[in-house]
Design a protein around this motif. Sequence first.
Motif: not given
Length: 225
Positions: A2-27
């Motif tokens: 079972k998954t809900s829209y909250l799963d997708y929302c929170f997963s997107t938020i945490v992965l976006t934060i990690a992705g932004l940190i990764g981008y800044l580290g690469g830059l």
Amino acid sequence: MKTSYLDYCFSTIVLTIAGLIGYLGGLASSSLAVFLGWGDFRVLAAVLCALLFFGISCVIMSRLILFFYPLADGEYSMDSIQFFIWKLYSVLYYFGCGALKPFNVMFVRPFVQYLFGARIGKNVALGGTLVDPHLIEIGDEAIIGENSVIAAHAINSGYIRFGRIVIDSQATVGVNATVMPGVSIGRGAVLLAGAVATPGTVIPDGEMWGGVPAKRIKSVMMLHN
């Protein structure tokens, strides 16, 4: 599952934060490579550092989640906060492990699992896959065979069950074996290749078990006292 829209929302938020940190580290690493006169390697440096920073961000966020919402042994419904937290942790764990894969050579695998919460002893040979590492404990000099799966959760009939797994020192989990929630494998014990240790199985010290489900075969000699 079972998954809900909250799963997708929170997963997107945490992965976006990690992705932004990764981008800044690469830059930053790309700029540093140019500054040091290693301009020919700036793309490689940027990619590797972006993956590293992304993976470390996933580690930090997953550990924070477990610090504030620890997942204890037990059975929970798919509408429970524990199930929601587990899904969020799992997303960070799998994406984090994927990002760290270029750095995750054989002798580093135990350390990566330790970062995500596993309790791992010295000189562990880790060839298999840990699922829910925060609920897994592996003792000194244990061997986890290739393609084995150590999973501390099981989903059945609308419920998820968590059960801590303990693999004691000098124990061996064979190639393609499966260890399920709540299993305890004693010191120097052997779970043979392809065997399935079903939930709650207790394998005593120095015994060899095999089959599906795993059953006692014989005693084995302990390597060390």
